[in-house]
Design a protein around this motif. Sequence first.
Motif, mmCIF file in Angstrom:
data_model
loop_
_atom_site.group_PDB
_atom_site.id
_atom_site.type_symbol
_atom_site.label_atom_id
_atom_site.label_comp_id
_atom_site.label_asym_id
_atom_site.label_seq_id
_atom_site.Cartn_x
_atom_site.Cartn_y
_atom_site.Cartn_z
ATOM 1 N N MET A 1 7.453 6.756 -6.202
ATOM 2 C CA MET A 1 7.747 6.514 -4.802
ATOM 3 C C MET A 1 6.685 5.613 -4.185
ATOM 4 O O MET A 1 7.020 4.614 -3.563
ATOM 5 C CB MET A 1 7.829 7.868 -4.084
ATOM 6 N N ILE A 2 5.423 5.987 -4.353
ATOM 7 C CA ILE A 2 4.345 5.201 -3.765
ATOM 8 C C ILE A 2 4.249 3.842 -4.442
ATOM 9 O O ILE A 2 4.046 2.824 -3.771
ATOM 10 C CB ILE A 2 3.011 5.970 -3.839
ATOM 11 N N ARG A 3 4.452 3.811 -5.755
ATOM 12 C CA ARG A 3 4.401 2.532 -6.471
ATOM 13 C C ARG A 3 5.520 1.610 -5.999
ATOM 14 O O ARG A 3 5.334 0.410 -5.833
ATOM 15 C CB ARG A 3 4.500 2.758 -7.967
ATOM 16 N N GLY A 4 6.683 2.171 -5.745
ATOM 17 C CA GLY A 4 7.802 1.382 -5.243
ATOM 18 C C GLY A 4 7.516 0.801 -3.869
ATOM 19 O O GLY A 4 7.835 -0.365 -3.593
ATOM 20 N N LEU A 5 6.898 1.605 -3.001
ATOM 21 C CA LEU A 5 6.537 1.100 -1.681
ATOM 22 C C LEU A 5 5.491 0.003 -1.770
ATOM 23 O O LEU A 5 5.543 -0.979 -1.015
ATOM 24 C CB LEU A 5 6.017 2.247 -0.804
ATOM 25 N N ARG A 6 4.559 0.160 -2.696
ATOM 26 C CA ARG A 6 3.546 -0.888 -2.870
ATOM 27 C C ARG A 6 4.180 -2.192 -3.314
ATOM 28 O O ARG A 6 3.815 -3.267 -2.829
ATOM 29 C CB ARG A 6 2.494 -0.446 -3.892
ATOM 30 N N VAL A 7 5.151 -2.115 -4.208
ATOM 31 C CA VAL A 7 5.822 -3.321 -4.691
ATOM 32 C C VAL A 7 6.628 -3.973 -3.571
ATOM 33 O O VAL A 7 6.601 -5.193 -3.398
ATOM 34 C CB VAL A 7 6.722 -2.988 -5.907
ATOM 35 N N VAL A 8 7.324 -3.169 -2.782
ATOM 36 C CA VAL A 8 8.118 -3.711 -1.673
ATOM 37 C C VAL A 8 7.212 -4.382 -0.652
ATOM 38 O O VAL A 8 7.493 -5.503 -0.190
ATOM 39 C CB VAL A 8 8.968 -2.594 -1.020
ATOM 40 N N PHE A 9 6.122 -3.728 -0.269
ATOM 41 C CA PHE A 9 5.198 -4.318 0.692
ATOM 42 C C PHE A 9 4.538 -5.570 0.126
ATOM 43 O O PHE A 9 4.310 -6.538 0.854
ATOM 44 C CB PHE A 9 4.130 -3.309 1.131
ATOM 45 N N ALA A 10 4.230 -5.576 -1.157
ATOM 46 C CA ALA A 10 3.622 -6.760 -1.770
ATOM 47 C C ALA A 10 4.589 -7.937 -1.757
ATOM 48 O O ALA A 10 4.187 -9.075 -1.461
ATOM 49 C CB ALA A 10 3.183 -6.449 -3.192
ATOM 50 N N ALA A 38 -1.494 -1.794 4.411
ATOM 51 C CA ALA A 38 -0.602 -0.707 3.998
ATOM 52 C C ALA A 38 -0.575 -0.582 2.479
ATOM 53 O O ALA A 38 -0.558 0.537 1.944
ATOM 54 C CB ALA A 38 0.805 -0.947 4.536
ATOM 55 N N ILE A 39 -0.605 -1.714 1.789
ATOM 56 C CA ILE A 39 -0.634 -1.684 0.320
ATOM 57 C C ILE A 39 -1.905 -0.994 -0.162
ATOM 58 O O ILE A 39 -1.869 -0.138 -1.051
ATOM 59 C CB ILE A 39 -0.540 -3.116 -0.250
ATOM 60 N N SER A 46 -2.872 6.969 -3.935
ATOM 61 C CA SER A 46 -2.655 7.242 -5.359
ATOM 62 C C SER A 46 -3.972 7.513 -6.080
ATOM 63 O O SER A 46 -4.015 8.319 -7.008
ATOM 64 C CB SER A 46 -1.906 6.092 -6.018
ATOM 65 N N GLU A 47 -5.040 6.858 -5.665
ATOM 66 C CA GLU A 47 -6.353 7.138 -6.250
ATOM 67 C C GLU A 47 -6.810 8.553 -5.899
ATOM 68 O O GLU A 47 -7.422 9.239 -6.713
ATOM 69 C CB GLU A 47 -7.390 6.128 -5.750
ATOM 70 N N LYS A 53 -12.150 9.948 -6.368
ATOM 71 C CA LYS A 53 -12.493 9.993 -4.951
ATOM 72 C C LYS A 53 -13.303 8.781 -4.504
ATOM 73 O O LYS A 53 -13.111 8.298 -3.387
ATOM 74 C CB LYS A 53 -13.238 11.282 -4.635
ATOM 75 N N LEU A 54 -14.179 8.282 -5.339
ATOM 76 C CA LEU A 54 -14.978 7.123 -4.946
ATOM 77 C C LEU A 54 -14.090 5.896 -4.734
ATOM 78 O O LEU A 54 -14.246 5.181 -3.734
ATOM 79 C CB LEU A 54 -16.048 6.825 -5.997
ATOM 80 N N ASN A 55 -13.157 5.665 -5.634
ATOM 81 C CA ASN A 55 -12.226 4.550 -5.473
ATOM 82 C C ASN A 55 -11.362 4.728 -4.230
ATOM 83 O O ASN A 55 -11.059 3.768 -3.533
ATOM 84 C CB ASN A 55 -11.340 4.402 -6.701
ATOM 85 N N ALA A 56 -10.957 5.960 -3.952
ATOM 86 C CA ALA A 56 -10.141 6.234 -2.771
ATOM 87 C C ALA A 56 -10.924 5.977 -1.497
ATOM 88 O O ALA A 56 -10.400 5.376 -0.548
ATOM 89 C CB ALA A 56 -9.643 7.679 -2.802
ATOM 90 N N ILE A 57 -12.180 6.401 -1.472
ATOM 91 C CA ILE A 57 -13.011 6.176 -0.284
ATOM 92 C C ILE A 57 -13.225 4.687 -0.055
ATOM 93 O O ILE A 57 -13.126 4.199 1.080
ATOM 94 C CB ILE A 57 -14.354 6.924 -0.421
#
Length: 75
Positions: A1-10, A38-39, A46-47, A53-57
């Motif tokens: 779901m999140i990957r699909g939204l990332r592709v659509v926004f990209a 948003a991407i 997802s991170e 957590k470091l990548n997410a922050i």
Amino acid sequence: MIRGLRVVFACFALCIAVWALLTGIEDFSPYALFIISAIILFLARSELKANRKLNAILAFIGTSLILLVAIYSLI
């Protein structure tokens, strides 16, 4: 779901960027920045799910900085 939204926004951000390059109209740059933030926000989510957590922050910080630039360019 999140990957699909990332592709659509990209794809949407890519279309705006190509259109702005071809026409020379740069009025939509802040909106492209909103889409890019948003991407990165979906990337941070997802991170966070993957317990990196470091990548997410860092992604959340990047999102906030891009949003700051987008808001500043709208004003």
